[in-house]
Scaffold this motif. Structure first.
Motif, short mmCIF file in Angstrom:
data_model
loop_
_atom_site.label_atom_id
_atom_site.label_comp_id
_atom_site.label_asym_id
_atom_site.label_seq_id
_atom_site.Cartn_x
_atom_site.Cartn_y
_atom_site.Cartn_z
N LEU A 1 18.29 68.40 55.06
CA LEU A 1 17.19 67.47 55.23
C LEU A 1 16.26 67.54 54.02
N ASP A 2 15.63 66.40 53.71
CA ASP A 2 14.67 66.34 52.60
C ASP A 2 13.23 66.20 53.09
N ALA A 3 13.03 65.73 54.32
CA ALA A 3 11.69 65.60 54.88
C ALA A 3 11.82 65.33 56.38
N ILE A 4 10.75 65.65 57.10
CA ILE A 4 10.69 65.40 58.55
C ILE A 4 9.37 64.68 58.85
N PHE A 5 9.45 63.68 59.72
CA PHE A 5 8.25 62.99 60.22
C PHE A 5 8.19 63.21 61.72
N LEU A 6 7.07 63.75 62.20
CA LEU A 6 6.87 63.95 63.64
C LEU A 6 5.85 62.93 64.13
N SER A 7 6.29 62.06 65.02
CA SER A 7 5.41 60.98 65.48
C SER A 7 4.24 61.51 66.29
N HIS A 8 4.47 62.57 67.06
CA HIS A 8 3.41 63.21 67.81
C HIS A 8 3.91 64.56 68.30
N LEU A 9 3.04 65.30 68.99
CA LEU A 9 3.31 66.71 69.26
C LEU A 9 3.67 67.00 70.71
N HIS A 10 4.15 66.01 71.45
CA HIS A 10 4.75 66.31 72.75
C HIS A 10 6.11 66.97 72.52
N ALA A 11 6.47 67.86 73.44
CA ALA A 11 7.65 68.70 73.23
C ALA A 11 8.93 67.89 73.01
N ASP A 12 9.07 66.76 73.70
CA ASP A 12 10.31 65.99 73.57
C ASP A 12 10.43 65.28 72.23
N HIS A 13 9.47 65.51 71.34
CA HIS A 13 9.54 64.95 69.99
C HIS A 13 9.45 66.01 68.90
N CYS A 14 9.10 67.24 69.26
CA CYS A 14 8.88 68.23 68.20
C CYS A 14 9.36 69.64 68.50
N ILE A 15 9.75 69.96 69.72
CA ILE A 15 9.91 71.37 70.08
C ILE A 15 11.07 72.07 69.36
N ASP A 16 12.10 71.33 68.95
CA ASP A 16 13.19 71.98 68.23
C ASP A 16 12.80 72.39 66.81
N MET A 17 11.60 72.02 66.38
CA MET A 17 11.08 72.54 65.12
C MET A 17 10.94 74.06 65.18
N CYS A 18 10.72 74.60 66.38
CA CYS A 18 10.63 76.07 66.51
C CYS A 18 11.98 76.72 66.21
N ALA A 19 13.05 76.13 66.71
CA ALA A 19 14.38 76.65 66.41
C ALA A 19 14.71 76.44 64.93
N TYR A 20 14.27 75.31 64.39
CA TYR A 20 14.54 75.06 62.97
C TYR A 20 13.77 76.04 62.08
N PHE A 21 12.61 76.46 62.52
CA PHE A 21 11.87 77.51 61.82
C PHE A 21 12.72 78.77 61.70
N VAL A 22 13.35 79.15 62.80
CA VAL A 22 14.21 80.35 62.79
C VAL A 22 15.32 80.18 61.76
N ALA A 23 15.98 79.01 61.76
CA ALA A 23 17.09 78.77 60.85
C ALA A 23 16.65 78.84 59.39
N ARG A 24 15.45 78.37 59.11
CA ARG A 24 14.98 78.36 57.72
C ARG A 24 14.33 79.68 57.30
N TYR A 25 13.58 80.28 58.20
CA TYR A 25 12.83 81.50 57.85
C TYR A 25 13.73 82.72 57.74
N TYR A 26 14.71 82.82 58.63
CA TYR A 26 15.54 84.02 58.69
C TYR A 26 16.91 83.83 58.05
N ARG A 27 17.09 82.79 57.28
CA ARG A 27 18.38 82.57 56.62
C ARG A 27 18.67 83.73 55.65
#
Length: 250
Positions: free
Chosen positions: A52-78
């Motif tokens: 990915l080159d960029a992410i746009f989050l339309s709003h912060l309800h879980a059904d639109h953003c919560i997998d960003m937490c899992a993506y943090f793991v993938a990027r931070y702990y690589r």
């Protein structure tokens, strides 16, 4: 532009689809719109985990953003290749705090910003890679944005989550493809400034003169065929239902 539906279920994942997430590609640039429940797994069917080159989050309800937490793991702990460089993330004010709170145990209060480069979205026009984008705040209980994406003389509009608002019509004006939420059923739910039903999505597309309408964010308890029929009753252009894995050339 190429649009791929990663997930399109509203409110919570269905047996067939993850929640809202849409991949937009042009000139080798990959922009992801939202990353709701289950989206990270589905995304890997369509591009590499670190492509990915960029992410746009339309709003912060879980059904639109919560997998960003899992993506943090993938990027931070690589481990292979080392930690990822910060990825541009565009979202409403407080996005970093929201994700840090949701994760609940980041190594530090600033760990999210070590792999995500947060940008606060307001109603404005700006560039994301090769795309010219325009954002407007739409009608939802939390700060939420619809987005208009232009590239090569073509336009894609994504509603995010919204009730009926003239600003949505403006975003979709003459759009080649209008990806619009239709969570409610006409004549059943009537809650202002929350979601659209199929008829309202069709009316917005008609007022805007959009060339094609794709209904999305339909939760498992809503009959998509009813919403499709209701949209067709008020909009003369082509109408379809978003489905995971579907692609559109714009």
């Amino acid at each position: 532009m190429k649009l791929t539906v990663v997930g399109c279920s509203g409110s919570f994942p269905s047996a067939e689809s993850a929640c809202s997430s849409y991949l937009v590609e042009a000139d080798g640039f990959r922009l992801l719109l939202d990353m709701g429940n289950g989206a990270l797994g589905e995304l890997q069917r369509h591009c590499g985990l670190y492509d990915l080159d960029a992410i746009f989050l339309s709003h912060l309800h879980a059904d639109h953003c919560i997998d960003m937490c899992a993506y943090f793991v993938a990027r931070y702990y690589r481990h292979d290749g080392g930690r990822c460089a910060p990825l541009p993330v565009y979202g409403p004010e407080g996005t970093e705090h929201r994700l840090t709170t949701a994760y609940a145990d980041t190594p530090s209060a600033s760990s999210m910003s070590e792999v995500f480069d947060f940008h606060t979205v307001k109603p404005s026009t700006f560039e994301i890679g090769p795309f010219l984008v325009h954002t407007e705040r739409v009608a939802h209980p939390v700060e939420a944005y619809g987005i208009r994406i232009e590239h090569g003389g073509r336009t894609l509009t994504y509603s995010g989550d919204t009730g009926a608002t003239p600003l949505l019509d403006d975003l979709a004006r003459d759009a080649d493809l209008f990806l619009c939420e239709a969570a409610f059923t006409h004549g059943k739910e009537n809650i202002p400034d929350l979601h659209l039903n199929g008829r309202e999505a069709g009316e917005s597309a008609a007022r805007a003169g959009a060339r094609r309408l794709i209904l999305t964010h339909i939760p498992p308890w809503t009959d998509p065929q009813v919403n499709l029929t209701d949209a067709r009753a008020v909009y003369d252009g082509p109408v379809g239902l978003a489905a995971p894995g579907a692609t559109y050339e714009i």
